[in-house]
Motif scaffolding. Structure first.
Motif, PDB file in Angstrom:
ATOM      1  N   VAL A  96       9.384  -5.239  36.269  1.00 39.11           N
ATOM      2  CA  VAL A  96       8.661  -4.485  35.240  1.00 39.11           C
ATOM      3  C   VAL A  96       9.590  -3.475  34.570  1.00 39.11           C
ATOM      4  O   VAL A  96       9.558  -3.294  33.347  1.00 39.11           O
ATOM      5  CB  VAL A  96       7.445  -3.782  35.857  1.00 39.11           C
ATOM      6  N   ASP A  97      10.435  -2.832  35.362  1.00 38.74           N
ATOM      7  CA  ASP A  97      11.357  -1.819  34.836  1.00 38.74           C
ATOM      8  C   ASP A  97      12.336  -2.414  33.835  1.00 38.74           C
ATOM      9  O   ASP A  97      12.772  -1.720  32.903  1.00 38.74           O
ATOM     10  CB  ASP A  97      12.125  -1.194  36.008  1.00 38.74           C
ATOM     11  N   GLU A  98      12.678  -3.680  34.001  1.00 37.90           N
ATOM     12  CA  GLU A  98      13.728  -4.283  33.185  1.00 37.90           C
ATOM     13  C   GLU A  98      13.219  -5.055  31.977  1.00 37.90           C
ATOM     14  O   GLU A  98      14.018  -5.545  31.183  1.00 37.90           O
ATOM     15  CB  GLU A  98      14.575  -5.209  34.064  1.00 37.90           C
ATOM     16  N   LEU A  99      11.913  -5.169  31.811  1.00 42.70           N
ATOM     17  CA  LEU A  99      11.366  -5.913  30.678  1.00 42.70           C
ATOM     18  C   LEU A  99      11.134  -5.007  29.477  1.00 42.70           C
ATOM     19  O   LEU A  99      10.762  -3.841  29.614  1.00 42.70           O
ATOM     20  CB  LEU A  99      10.046  -6.588  31.057  1.00 42.70           C
ATOM     21  N   THR A 100      11.358  -5.560  28.303  1.00 45.64           N
ATOM     22  CA  THR A 100      11.110  -4.853  27.049  1.00 45.64           C
ATOM     23  C   THR A 100      10.248  -5.734  26.144  1.00 45.64           C
ATOM     24  O   THR A 100      10.494  -6.933  26.028  1.00 45.64           O
ATOM     25  CB  THR A 100      12.425  -4.532  26.315  1.00 45.64           C
ATOM     26  N   LEU A 101       9.263  -5.130  25.549  1.00 45.75           N
ATOM     27  CA  LEU A 101       8.428  -5.824  24.573  1.00 45.75           C
ATOM     28  C   LEU A 101       8.898  -5.422  23.185  1.00 45.75           C
ATOM     29  O   LEU A 101       8.914  -4.243  22.847  1.00 45.75           O
ATOM     30  CB  LEU A 101       6.965  -5.426  24.765  1.00 45.75           C
ATOM     31  N   GLU A 102       9.339  -6.392  22.391  1.00 39.10           N
ATOM     32  CA  GLU A 102       9.825  -6.097  21.044  1.00 39.10           C
ATOM     33  C   GLU A 102       8.912  -6.744  20.013  1.00 39.10           C
ATOM     34  O   GLU A 102       8.677  -7.955  20.045  1.00 39.10           O
ATOM     35  CB  GLU A 102      11.260  -6.570  20.850  1.00 39.10           C
ATOM     36  N   LEU A 103       8.421  -5.915  19.113  1.00 43.73           N
ATOM     37  CA  LEU A 103       7.493  -6.363  18.069  1.00 43.73           C
ATOM     38  C   LEU A 103       8.147  -6.189  16.705  1.00 43.73           C
ATOM     39  O   LEU A 103       8.745  -5.142  16.417  1.00 43.73           O
ATOM     40  CB  LEU A 103       6.196  -5.545  18.115  1.00 43.73           C
ATOM     41  N   LEU A 133       8.408 -10.621  21.125  1.00 45.24           N
ATOM     42  CA  LEU A 133       9.150 -11.203  22.238  1.00 45.24           C
ATOM     43  C   LEU A 133       9.097 -10.300  23.463  1.00 45.24           C
ATOM     44  O   LEU A 133       8.965  -9.078  23.343  1.00 45.24           O
ATOM     45  CB  LEU A 133      10.626 -11.409  21.877  1.00 45.24           C
ATOM     46  N   ILE A 134       9.244 -10.902  24.622  1.00 42.76           N
ATOM     47  CA  ILE A 134       9.469 -10.181  25.859  1.00 42.76           C
ATOM     48  C   ILE A 134      10.909 -10.466  26.267  1.00 42.76           C
ATOM     49  O   ILE A 134      11.315 -11.626  26.374  1.00 42.76           O
ATOM     50  CB  ILE A 134       8.512 -10.631  26.976  1.00 42.76           C
ATOM     51  N   ALA A 155      10.216  -1.363  19.901  1.00 45.64           N
ATOM     52  CA  ALA A 155      10.359  -1.809  21.287  1.00 45.64           C
ATOM     53  C   ALA A 155       9.577  -0.892  22.215  1.00 45.64           C
ATOM     54  O   ALA A 155       9.469   0.312  21.978  1.00 45.64           O
ATOM     55  CB  ALA A 155      11.825  -1.834  21.688  1.00 45.64           C
ATOM     56  N   ALA A 156       9.038  -1.480  23.286  1.00 44.87           N
ATOM     57  CA  ALA A 156       8.272  -0.708  24.263  1.00 44.87           C
ATOM     58  C   ALA A 156       8.635  -1.166  25.669  1.00 44.87           C
ATOM     59  O   ALA A 156       8.933  -2.337  25.901  1.00 44.87           O
ATOM     60  CB  ALA A 156       6.773  -0.885  24.023  1.00 44.87           C
ATOM     61  N   SER A 157       8.611  -0.224  26.603  1.00 42.30           N
ATOM     62  CA  SER A 157       8.857  -0.539  28.006  1.00 42.30           C
ATOM     63  C   SER A 157       7.936   0.322  28.856  1.00 42.30           C
ATOM     64  O   SER A 157       7.322   1.281  28.363  1.00 42.30           O
ATOM     65  CB  SER A 157      10.322  -0.287  28.376  1.00 42.30           C
ATOM     66  N   VAL A 158       7.842   0.002  30.138  1.00 43.05           N
ATOM     67  CA  VAL A 158       6.979   0.747  31.046  1.00 43.05           C
ATOM     68  C   VAL A 158       7.795   1.868  31.690  1.00 43.05           C
ATOM     69  O   VAL A 158       8.653   1.604  32.539  1.00 43.05           O
ATOM     70  CB  VAL A 158       6.383  -0.176  32.128  1.00 43.05           C
ATOM     71  N   GLN A 159       7.549   3.090  31.291  1.00 40.24           N
ATOM     72  CA  GLN A 159       8.335   4.219  31.782  1.00 40.24           C
ATOM     73  C   GLN A 159       7.957   4.617  33.204  1.00 40.24           C
ATOM     74  O   GLN A 159       8.703   5.344  33.862  1.00 40.24           O
ATOM     75  CB  GLN A 159       8.152   5.418  30.845  1.00 40.24           C
ATOM     76  N   THR A 160       6.806   4.158  33.681  1.00 36.10           N
ATOM     77  CA  THR A 160       6.360   4.517  35.035  1.00 36.10           C
ATOM     78  C   THR A 160       6.517   3.348  36.004  1.00 36.10           C
ATOM     79  O   THR A 160       5.842   3.289  37.028  1.00 36.10           O
ATOM     80  CB  THR A 160       4.887   4.957  35.002  1.00 36.10           C
ATOM     81  N   PHE A 183      18.791  -8.899  27.485  1.00 35.32           N
ATOM     82  CA  PHE A 183      18.347  -9.243  26.136  1.00 35.32           C
ATOM     83  C   PHE A 183      18.080 -10.743  26.013  1.00 35.32           C
ATOM     84  O   PHE A 183      18.142 -11.294  24.915  1.00 35.32           O
ATOM     85  CB  PHE A 183      19.362  -8.805  25.066  1.00 35.32           C
ATOM     86  N   ASP A 184      17.783 -11.398  27.121  1.00 35.47           N
ATOM     87  CA  ASP A 184      17.382 -12.800  27.095  1.00 35.47           C
ATOM     88  C   ASP A 184      15.868 -12.874  26.900  1.00 35.47           C
ATOM     89  O   ASP A 184      15.120 -12.040  27.422  1.00 35.47           O
ATOM     90  CB  ASP A 184      17.743 -13.508  28.400  1.00 35.47           C
TER      91      ASP A 184
END
Length: 264
Positions: A242-249, A116-117, A231-236, A122-123
């Motif tokens: 982009v800063d607020e999105l999280t990729l959860e696998l 999920l993205i 979970a992964a996010s873009v730290q840069t 957390f929506d």
């Protein structure tokens, strides 16, 4: 734990007041902040009380040290009389095409397992087809967009009744939500935290769950499914979206789950 909301307040709050709110929330003294920002504690005091107007560079330097989210850094700049430093494009904007394609590529590549993205609340922004399989049988209301994964996971009409060991998974979700609510000062997250804390709690509690990480184990028509969440996010990130999105696998935690999901 009390969740403070440093960003809450009137829209025209002065920048010094906002910076003081973030400093207090981070439990940082004026002296510590002064050392990190390379200025005197007297200057910090003057900024916070409005006796000194900070430059845009100083606002961003302080915000970086205090780990202020990009959305709130823009607000600090506006409060200080400066233009926002960070863009905020929609996920479908041409400027985010490369980023969007990369995320969607991961969702597809992760099949037949859930991915999920998620946005800052957390929506669910997007999900692969495996997610629909896992959440079968949950309330239609909970599956109506915007779908919130915290609410879906802990609500009695959601996944909660099917989670084999709900206590540690509930603790995991509440910890994630509490941390983000505290970090961002977002009132909507604070409200969500209050809501889900009011859901029925499991009677037992596994203080030391077996294994190397907390697993999501739930009953399903396919059989018992077990997943590990990463979970992964873009730290840069330099864009608010982009800063607020999280990729959860969700990876299969055992061979049986791998086989069951492949057969779904």
């Amino acid at each position: 734990m009390v969740v403070h909301s440093p960003s809450r307040g009137s829209a025209d709050a002065p920048v010094g007041e906002l910076l003081r709110g973030w400093r207090n929330t981070r439990r940082c003294s004026q002296l510590d902040l002064a050392v990190e920002a390379g200025i005197s504690s007297r200057h910090v005091s003057f900024i916070e009380t409005g006796r000194s107007r900070p430059t845009a560079a100083m606002i961003l330097r302080i915000a970086e040290y205090l780990d202020v989210p990009l959305r709130e850094r823009n607000r600090l700049l506006l409060a200080g009389g400066y233009a926002p430093a960070y863009g905020e494009y929609g996920l479908d904007a041409p400027e985010l095409a490369t980023f969007r394609d990369a995320l969607r590529g991961v969702l597809i590549a992760h099949m037949p397992f859930p991915a999920l993205i998620l946005d800052r609340h957390f929506d669910v922004v997007e999900a692969n087809d495996a997610v629909a399989t896992v959440v079968e049988g949950c309330s239609v209301e909970l599956l109506t967009p915007p779908v919130n994964v915290i609410r879906l996971g802990l609500h009695p009409d959601g996944l909660a009744p099917r989670i084999t060991d709900l206590a540690p998974w509930r603790d995991h979700l509440l910890t994630q939500l509490t941390r983000r609510a505290s970090r961002t000062g977002d009132p909507r997250l604070a409200e969500l935290l209050g809501e889900v804390r009011g859901y029925p709690s499991p009677a037992g509690h596994a203080e030391n769950p077996a294994g190397v990480a907390v697993e999501l184990r739930l009953g399903h028509r396919l059989g018992e499914l077990a997943f590990l969440s990463m979970a992964a996010s873009v730290q840069t990130a330099l864009d608010v979206t982009v800063d607020e999105l999280t990729l959860e696998l969700f990876h299969p935690a055992d061979a049986a789950t791998r086989v069951l999901m492949a057969s779904a």
